[in-house]
Design a protein around this motif. Structure first.
Motif, PDB file in Angstrom:
ATOM      1  N   THR A   7     -26.285 -61.082 -29.262  1.00 48.10           N
ATOM      2  CA  THR A   7     -25.248 -62.060 -30.703  1.00 48.10           C
ATOM      3  C   THR A   7     -25.267 -62.032 -31.888  1.00 48.10           C
ATOM      4  OG1 THR A   7     -26.137 -63.565 -29.653  1.00 48.10           O
ATOM      5  CG2 THR A   7     -25.338 -63.736 -28.549  1.00 48.10           C
ATOM      6  N   ARG A   8     -26.282 -61.361 -32.066  1.00 45.06           N
ATOM      7  CA  ARG A   8     -26.506 -60.415 -33.789  1.00 45.06           C
ATOM      8  C   ARG A   8     -26.707 -59.476 -33.561  1.00 45.06           C
ATOM      9  NH1 ARG A   8     -31.128 -62.078 -35.763  1.00 45.06           N
ATOM     10  NH2 ARG A   8     -32.888 -62.652 -33.862  1.00 45.06           N
ATOM     11  N   TYR A   9     -26.475 -58.910 -35.292  1.00 47.18           N
ATOM     12  CA  TYR A   9     -27.006 -57.687 -35.711  1.00 47.18           C
ATOM     13  C   TYR A   9     -28.843 -57.572 -36.004  1.00 47.18           C
ATOM     14  CZ  TYR A   9     -22.127 -56.441 -35.616  1.00 47.18           C
ATOM     15  OH  TYR A   9     -21.089 -56.263 -35.940  1.00 47.18           O
ATOM     16  N   GLY A  10     -29.215 -56.669 -35.521  1.00 41.79           N
ATOM     17  CA  GLY A  10     -30.899 -57.152 -36.257  1.00 41.79           C
ATOM     18  C   GLY A  10     -31.577 -55.537 -34.697  1.00 41.79           C
ATOM     19  N   PRO A  11     -33.198 -55.956 -35.318  1.00 38.50           N
ATOM     20  CA  PRO A  11     -33.988 -55.297 -34.640  1.00 38.50           C
ATOM     21  C   PRO A  11     -34.175 -55.968 -33.359  1.00 38.50           C
ATOM     22  CG  PRO A  11     -35.381 -57.513 -34.940  1.00 38.50           C
ATOM     23  CD  PRO A  11     -33.958 -57.483 -35.939  1.00 38.50           C
ATOM     24  N   PRO A  12     -34.539 -54.616 -32.659  1.00 38.87           N
ATOM     25  CA  PRO A  12     -35.013 -54.775 -31.215  1.00 38.87           C
ATOM     26  C   PRO A  12     -34.892 -55.367 -29.900  1.00 38.87           C
ATOM     27  CG  PRO A  12     -36.410 -52.595 -31.741  1.00 38.87           C
ATOM     28  CD  PRO A  12     -36.155 -53.594 -32.970  1.00 38.87           C
ATOM     29  N   GLU A  13     -35.530 -57.047 -30.411  1.00 34.31           N
ATOM     30  CA  GLU A  13     -35.956 -58.276 -30.056  1.00 34.31           C
ATOM     31  C   GLU A  13     -34.694 -59.282 -29.731  1.00 34.31           C
ATOM     32  OE1 GLU A  13     -37.518 -57.286 -32.775  1.00 34.31           O
ATOM     33  OE2 GLU A  13     -39.237 -56.806 -31.692  1.00 34.31           O
ATOM     34  N   VAL A  14     -33.234 -58.733 -30.684  1.00 33.90           N
ATOM     35  CA  VAL A  14     -31.989 -59.219 -30.360  1.00 33.90           C
ATOM     36  C   VAL A  14     -31.540 -58.985 -29.206  1.00 33.90           C
ATOM     37  CG1 VAL A  14     -31.388 -59.379 -32.876  1.00 33.90           C
ATOM     38  CG2 VAL A  14     -30.431 -57.582 -31.414  1.00 33.90           C
ATOM     39  N   ALA A  15     -31.705 -58.047 -28.554  1.00 29.68           N
ATOM     40  CA  ALA A  15     -31.516 -57.736 -27.360  1.00 29.68           C
ATOM     41  C   ALA A  15     -32.185 -58.712 -26.427  1.00 29.68           C
ATOM     42  CB  ALA A  15     -31.535 -56.386 -26.921  1.00 29.68           C
ATOM     43  N   ARG A  16     -31.877 -59.578 -25.285  1.00 33.17           N
ATOM     44  CA  ARG A  16     -32.700 -59.914 -24.428  1.00 33.17           C
ATOM     45  C   ARG A  16     -31.679 -60.536 -23.354  1.00 33.17           C
ATOM     46  NH1 ARG A  16     -29.303 -64.885 -24.445  1.00 33.17           N
ATOM     47  NH2 ARG A  16     -27.652 -65.503 -26.230  1.00 33.17           N
ATOM     48  N   ILE A  17     -32.162 -60.579 -22.163  1.00 29.08           N
ATOM     49  CA  ILE A  17     -31.735 -60.031 -20.387  1.00 29.08           C
ATOM     50  C   ILE A  17     -30.862 -61.743 -20.544  1.00 29.08           C
ATOM     51  CG2 ILE A  17     -31.740 -59.873 -18.568  1.00 29.08           C
ATOM     52  CD1 ILE A  17     -32.277 -57.462 -20.445  1.00 29.08           C
ATOM     53  N   SER A  18     -29.372 -62.045 -19.755  1.00 25.15           N
ATOM     54  CA  SER A  18     -28.621 -62.985 -20.171  1.00 25.15           C
ATOM     55  C   SER A  18     -27.358 -62.766 -18.766  1.00 25.15           C
ATOM     56  CB  SER A  18     -28.106 -63.296 -21.072  1.00 25.15           C
ATOM     57  OG  SER A  18     -27.753 -64.402 -20.910  1.00 25.15           O
ATOM     58  N   GLU A  19     -27.276 -63.904 -18.651  1.00 27.04           N
ATOM     59  CA  GLU A  19     -26.046 -64.147 -17.026  1.00 27.04           C
ATOM     60  C   GLU A  19     -24.994 -64.429 -17.671  1.00 27.04           C
ATOM     61  OE1 GLU A  19     -26.465 -63.325 -13.619  1.00 27.04           O
ATOM     62  OE2 GLU A  19     -28.669 -63.002 -13.708  1.00 27.04           O
ATOM     63  N   VAL A  20     -24.236 -63.383 -17.486  1.00 27.93           N
ATOM     64  CA  VAL A  20     -22.626 -63.730 -18.503  1.00 27.93           C
ATOM     65  C   VAL A  20     -21.926 -62.763 -16.923  1.00 27.93           C
ATOM     66  CG1 VAL A  20     -23.498 -62.091 -20.596  1.00 27.93           C
ATOM     67  CG2 VAL A  20     -23.345 -60.560 -18.663  1.00 27.93           C
ATOM     68  N   ASP A  21     -20.799 -63.290 -17.470  1.00 31.81           N
ATOM     69  CA  ASP A  21     -19.501 -62.858 -16.014  1.00 31.81           C
ATOM     70  C   ASP A  21     -19.253 -61.207 -16.353  1.00 31.81           C
ATOM     71  OD1 ASP A  21     -18.765 -65.663 -16.061  1.00 31.81           O
ATOM     72  OD2 ASP A  21     -17.520 -65.671 -17.981  1.00 31.81           O
ATOM     73  N   ASP A  22     -19.273 -61.229 -14.991  1.00 28.42           N
ATOM     74  CA  ASP A  22     -18.516 -59.662 -13.915  1.00 28.42           C
ATOM     75  C   ASP A  22     -17.436 -59.406 -15.349  1.00 28.42           C
ATOM     76  OD1 ASP A  22     -20.669 -59.919 -12.734  1.00 28.42           O
ATOM     77  OD2 ASP A  22     -19.188 -59.248 -11.006  1.00 28.42           O
ATOM     78  N   PRO A  23     -17.399 -57.830 -15.394  1.00 28.67           N
ATOM     79  CA  PRO A  23     -15.452 -57.604 -16.755  1.00 28.67           C
ATOM     80  C   PRO A  23     -14.767 -57.631 -15.817  1.00 28.67           C
ATOM     81  CG  PRO A  23     -17.815 -55.923 -15.757  1.00 28.67           C
ATOM     82  CD  PRO A  23     -18.595 -57.387 -15.342  1.00 28.67           C
ATOM     83  N   ALA A  24     -13.784 -57.805 -16.143  1.00 26.18           N
ATOM     84  CA  ALA A  24     -12.571 -57.427 -15.258  1.00 26.18           C
ATOM     85  C   ALA A  24     -12.298 -56.314 -14.807  1.00 26.18           C
ATOM     86  CB  ALA A  24     -11.797 -58.274 -16.005  1.00 26.18           C
ATOM     87  N   VAL A  25     -11.360 -56.236 -14.579  1.00 26.11           N
ATOM     88  CA  VAL A  25     -10.819 -54.869 -13.584  1.00 26.11           C
ATOM     89  C   VAL A  25      -9.237 -54.506 -13.669  1.00 26.11           C
ATOM     90  CG1 VAL A  25     -10.625 -52.781 -11.780  1.00 26.11           C
ATOM     91  CG2 VAL A  25     -12.811 -54.772 -12.093  1.00 26.11           C
ATOM     92  N   GLY A  26      -8.818 -53.628 -14.597  1.00 25.30           N
ATOM     93  CA  GLY A  26      -7.624 -53.441 -14.743  1.00 25.30           C
ATOM     94  C   GLY A  26      -7.047 -52.851 -13.127  1.00 25.30           C
TER      95      GLY A  26
END
Length: 323
Positions: A7-26
């Motif tokens: 959710t922000r730019y920065g070092p490797p630690e900014v990448a975290r595992i989270s639950e998100v919505d499935d992507p939409a399919v057109g």
């Protein structure tokens, strides 16, 4: 779904595992259940927003797209109503720079994008790293107009781009000199290099041989350093902007004069490129080199390793544990 989110730019630690919505399919999209992806130089640049001007496309103060990742391999889980070339159950691989989203359990990608079915018998972890480095390498080779019998030097022959470049250049029947360290000499010879220079033992810029093309696959040289290696009319191609972004300026200035020049290769990210890479893998003429593998939960560690600059080939992320 589970995804690596920033959710922000920065070092490797900014990448975290989270639950998100499935992507939409057109209507013209396919939903891929991602089994394997990678962390590469492209991902690192977007995560850190370096160089800074990248933010014009990705978001000035914070990233617009929260889930990164460019390469993928997986199984088609769903198709839009307009999709005709792919079907549920197809094993596919591809590249999705710009839209990103491959560092997740599911990915929605256009049917007409850089996606193709995997070669028969190939594992997901082998197919996932088949596109990023190779499509950059292929674009440089095509931009330079490499012809059979020409002499080409690849600096940084052990990275994702360099290891792909050595193999792809042999598909063009070029004579390849590869530059790497002592530990990688035999590996690079195994990729097809005709001659290998150990940069830890000798200065490659002092080489007496001259080349039609020099490809810096890791962005650690300059045109000034490599100019003497080029034959008259030779071409230097780069994978980094260089000190003070000099390579961009040189692509504009050097063509104004007869002689050696710097060229910028703009990679093609389309279905034809994916199909071409599949054909090369099916023939055995190209295989992505794999260094390490990490589970998705350890993606920050993967970023840290890639940013050491010591990786050999590619770093694979297993979204689904391999069997």
């Amino acid at each position: 779904m589970k995804a690596a989110v920033h959710t922000r730019y920065g070092p490797p630690e900014v990448a975290r595992i989270s639950e998100v919505d499935d992507p939409a399919v057109g209507d013209n999209d396919v939903l891929v259940r991602v089994h394997a992806t990678t962390v590469n130089r492209t991902d690192c640049a977007y995560r850190a927003a370096k160089p800074f001007f990248m933010r014009a496309a990705t978001g000035l103060t914070r990233p617009r797209r929260k889930v990164l990742g460019t390469e993928f391999a997986g199984v088609v889980d769903k198709v839009g109503g307009g999709v005709t070339s792919l079907a549920v159950g197809d094993r596919v691989f591809g590249y999705n720079e710009g839209a990103f989203g491959t560092h997740a359990e599911y990915l929605s990608v256009p049917e007409g994008g850089m996606i193709a079915t995997m070669p028969a018998g190939m594992k997901f972890g082998e197919a996932a790293p088949a596109t990023e480095g190779s499509h950059y390498a292929l674009s440089s080779i095509r931009k330079a107009g490499v012809q059979a019998g020409q002499d080409v030097l690849v600096y940084g022959a052990t990275g994702a781009i360099g290891s792909a470049a050595v193999q792809l250049l042999k598909c063009f029947d070029a004579t390849v000199t590869a530059v790497c360290d002592t530990a990688s000499l035999e590996m690079v010879r195994g990729l097809g290099a005709d001659r290998v220079i150990d940069y830890t033992a000798e200065d490659f810029t002092a080489d007496e041989q001259r080349y039609e093309v020099v490809i810096d696959a890791v962005g650690k040289t300059t045109f000034g350093q490599c100019r003497r290696l080029l034959k008259p009319g030779g071409v230097y191609l780069f994978s980094d902007l260089g000190p003070w972004w000099q390579n961009l300026a040189l692509t504009l200035v050097t063509p104004l004069f007869r002689g050696k020049k710097v060229q910028l290769a703009v990679p093609q990210q389309d279905k034809e490129t994916a199909l071409h890479l599949r054909k090369l893998m099916e023939s055995g003429r190209f295989r992505p080199v794999i260094d390490r593998r990490y589970p998705l939960d350890q993606i920050a560690d993967a970023y840290r390793y890639v940013e050491t600059g010591q990786k050999i080939g590619n770093v694979v992320i297993d979204v689904v544990p391999p069997t």
